[in-house]
Scaffold this motif. Structure first.
Motif, PDB file in Angstrom:
ATOM      1  N   ASP A 150       0.646  -1.480  -0.080  1.00  0.00           N
ATOM      2  CA  ASP A 150       0.103   0.369  -0.415  1.00  0.00           C
ATOM      3  C   ASP A 150       0.691   1.545   0.240  1.00  0.00           C
ATOM      4  N   LYS A 151       2.314   0.557   0.917  1.00  0.00           N
ATOM      5  CA  LYS A 151       2.921   2.769   0.842  1.00  0.00           C
ATOM      6  C   LYS A 151       4.494   1.715  -0.007  1.00  0.00           C
ATOM      7  N   PRO A 152       5.418   3.068  -0.001  1.00  0.00           N
ATOM      8  CA  PRO A 152       6.485   2.812  -0.237  1.00  0.00           C
ATOM      9  C   PRO A 152       7.111   2.297   0.896  1.00  0.00           C
ATOM     10  N   VAL A 153       8.566   1.143   0.369  1.00  0.00           N
ATOM     11  CA  VAL A 153       8.639   0.568   1.906  1.00  0.00           C
ATOM     12  C   VAL A 153      10.432   1.237   1.568  1.00  0.00           C
ATOM     13  N   ALA A 154      10.644   1.393   2.842  1.00  0.00           N
ATOM     14  CA  ALA A 154      11.692   2.336   3.415  1.00  0.00           C
ATOM     15  C   ALA A 154      13.127   0.700   3.021  1.00  0.00           C
TER      16      ALA A 154
END
Length: 703
Positions: free
Chosen positions: A260-264
């Protein structure tokens, strides 16, 4: 012998006549002048080997408060000749804008897309940032004279550098946008969103998404792959500072595909420069569509270069980030530049060695495809040299860019003189780190500006402005694969031998034909394998395009050959072999099972199924239903057992089976009919009624 002499004379005359009007010069110090004055150059190369040169020019540098950076465009052919001889095209007249952030990208149809940040006064008299898209055709026609605004800010906002990437005849633009929450026109520290917008070939915004992980998110790297668009972000996190994250977006609708969100994938303090938040990083894609990222990580005593890769499903390829710079903290590296050479990754960078006598040089590190750092310490490509203040030499600055072909890397870098003026230089080295002699591109010491590098079949094209801050000449120079310059008598073909597509996906590919003598060719694009088919071949003077389709479910390598012959001189020909890497997409599992099952109440029934997965993945199957009755479902060894409870009446229930191979999930619906069983008492009573009716019927007949 006579024939050879006449042929040599003919070629010599042809080259002689071309040299009179051509812009590429054999003398490496004699540059092609693309514009007499300008600043902030940008360069892009089309699939046919032609070029577009963008630059800005101030209307009235001395007297204008806003400097008025107008944006111009020129077209340059394969020979380095300026095509629009009359004058460059004025794309946008920005009489009240002093910002100069823009980028350009060549489309498949030979047009060019331009994304530019403009500053305009709003109704309150304040400056409002906008991002505007323009498109210009090869015949010098601007498609949208006023451009298409793709930002829709509310209130005051500050827009970061827009970057455009061509997608066929459309484009994807990335930028960051900060809102002036305090109304003080100071955007630093204000919330910042990263934006990605797909503008299709009609100029319509197909999709537009934005990301903000923490206080601020900036798009710093991007790459186009077969089935998506990769973006690397720099995120500002109040908990542990600045870090990098990554996401892949669907080309169809912009939906994120790696969660769902960019992964660090980093933690720690990266360089955070408000006007240009890029953390000195680089990105490239290998022939298997793995994403390779390298970046500079500042430390207390200097910096390190780090590296990580992601496969096409978004999984980290290495358990931890790799250090690719020196272990000695006194070696302070610049930002990296990545090339894939024979499957290995070669990362080139400049170094400042701190000490009593500072030394600088150019280094490279080699990493295998499976993440092994091959050289125990980086190889010295340009020898460490002490700064010589008597001659004014201060040291080596960033490696601006690199290119590679046939196992050889070209590294382009800057040398600093008298603390600020620079020269452009380059060096060639092989896959073992063995380097040739350092060479000069532009030895005139000046501030210079925005060195651009693009490759073509015969080598590289370099493009820059003589002065990085004021109107000055805009130059270009070509560098052949062997390090020479100027025109060539040979036919040259696109030299990127490794190409990629996805399993079961057709791909249109274009191959440049570079010929400065003739445009009358016989072109043959062939393959001896049945693993791919080549269709829809379109031949033109400067290129050939074709649709290449892998066989169903084929995964692996397939080869094909491009052969070009001059129809006016059959002795002039060129052949290039290519390898197409067909990358698996992990097909979804399938199940064959009866769509309708019947079972009597209080009983069980079992049906067999066939579950297949062409990728040989382990597949889990889970069955559910939403009925109120207590229907028991058991799955084992590809058999489905259904046990029905007692029911009040016959009814149908839908079972949903979910198949999961770890990558894909699919559903299969089966209808189960639970039949009500008639009781014995009910059956006897029914028989008595039947006998009674028969008796009445008999009596009526006797009357």
């Amino acid at each position: 012998m006579t024939t050879k002499t006449q042929l040599g004379l003919a070629i010599g005359l042809a080259l002689s006549s071309m040299s009179a009007s051509a812009a590429w010069h054999n003398d490496q110090t004699n540059f092609a002048t693309i514009a007499s004055e300008g600043v902030i150059p940008q360069w892009t190369t089309t699939k046919t080997g032609n070029h577009y040169a963008g630059f800005l020019k101030a209307d009235d540098w001395e007297n204008s408060v806003y400097h008025g950076y107008d944006m111009y465009l020129q077209r340059v052919n394969q020979k380095g000749e300026v095509v629009w001889d009359d004058e460059p095209l004025l794309v946008i007249d920005r009489s009240k804008s002093y910002v100069y952030d823009y980028s350009i990208a060549a489309l498949d149809n030979e047009s060019v897309r331009i994304a530019i940040r403009d500053e305009r006064e709003n109704t309150d008299g304040n400056i409002q940032d906008v991002v505007v898209i323009y498109e210009v055709s090869a015949d010098k026609k601007s498609r949208w004279e006023t451009g298409i605004e793709i930002t829709s800010p509310t209130g005051l906002s500050h827009v970061g550098v827009p970057h455009v990437t061509a997608v066929g005849n459309g484009s994807i633009v990335t930028w960051d946008e900060s809102e002036d929450v305090n109304g003080d026109l100071d955007y630093y520290g204000d919330p910042t969103n990263a934006h990605i917008a797909y503008v299709d070939e009609n100029g319509e915004i197909k999709w537009h998404v934005h990301e903000q992980l923490h206080d601020a998110s900036y798009p710093v790297e991007r790459a186009l792959v077969s089935d998506g668009f990769i973006v690397v972000y720099q995120d500002i996190d109040p908990e542990y500072g600045s870090h990098l994250s990554i996401q892949k977006y669907s080309l169809e609708n912009g939906e994120p595909t790696w969660g769902d969100k960019p992964v660090a994938f980093t933690k720690g303090d990266l360089e955070n420069i408000p006007d240009s938040p890029a953390p000195n990083s680089d990105i490239t894609i290998d022939e298997h569509e793995n994403v390779i990222i390298a970046w500079r990580l500042p430390t207390d005593s200097g910096a390190m270069l780090m590296m990580q890769e992601f496969d096409r499903m978004g999984n980290k390829r290495f358990s931890g980030n790799l250090r690719i710079s020196h272990g000695d903290a006194d070696y302070n590296p610049s930002g990296p530049s990545i090339e894939v050479v024979n499957g290995d990754r070669i990362i080139t960078f400049a170094v400042l060695l701190d000490g009593s006598t500072p030394e600088t040089g150019i280094f490279a590190q080699k990493v295998s495809a499976d993440g092994k750092v091959i050289w125990s310490e980086p190889r010295e490509i340009v020898q460490l040299t002490s700064g010589d203040f008597d001659t004014g030499f201060n040291g080596y600055l960033d490696v601006v860019n690199t290119s590679s072909r046939n196992g050889v890397v070209n590294a382009y870098f800057m040398k600093v003189w008298d603390y600020w003026p620079i020269t452009y230089n380059y060096v060639q080295f092989d896959a073992d780190g063995k380097a040739g002699e350092e060479k000069t591109i532009d030895g005139n010491k000046n501030t210079k500006g925005n060195l651009q590098l693009h490759t073509n079949p015969i080598g590289d094209v370099i493009y820059w402005s003589e002065d990085g801050t004021n109107n000055s000449p805009i130059y270009a120079q070509n560098i052949h694969n062997d390090g020479t310059h100027g025109l060539t008598a040979d036919i040259k073909l696109a030299v990127k031998p490794n190409l990629a597509t996805l399993e079961d996906m057709s791909k249109v590919m274009t191959f440049t034909i570079h010929d400065e003598t003739s445009q009358n060719h016989d072109v043959q694009l062939t393959t001896e394998t049945t693993d791919i088919t080549i269709t829809d071949v379109v031949k033109a003077a400067t290129h050939v395009s074709a649709t290449i389709t892998p066989s169903a479910d084929y995964i692996g390598e397939a080869t094909f050959t491009l052969a070009v012959t001059d129809l006016d001189n059959s002795s002039r020909s060129a052949t290039q072999n290519y390898t197409l890497n067909v990358v698996t997409i992990d097909d979804a599992p399938e199940i064959e099972i009866a769509s309708n099952i019947e079972v009597f109440e209080g009983e069980s029934t079992t049906v067999s199924a066939v579950v297949t997965d062409v990728d040989s993945d382990d597949v889990s199957v889970n069955w559910t239903h939403n009925s109120d009755i207590e229907l028991n479902v058991f799955w084992s060894n590809n058999e489905l057992t259904v046990s029905a409870p007692l029911v009040d009446n016959t009814q149908s229930i839908e079972l949903t089976g979910t198949l999961d191979d770890g990558v894909n999930t699919v559903e299969k619906t089966v209808t189960v009919k639970v039949n009500k069983v008639e009781s014995d008492a009910g059956s006897a009573l029914g028989s008595l009624w039947l006998f009674a009716l028969l008796g009445l019927f008999t009596r009526k007949i006797k009357k």
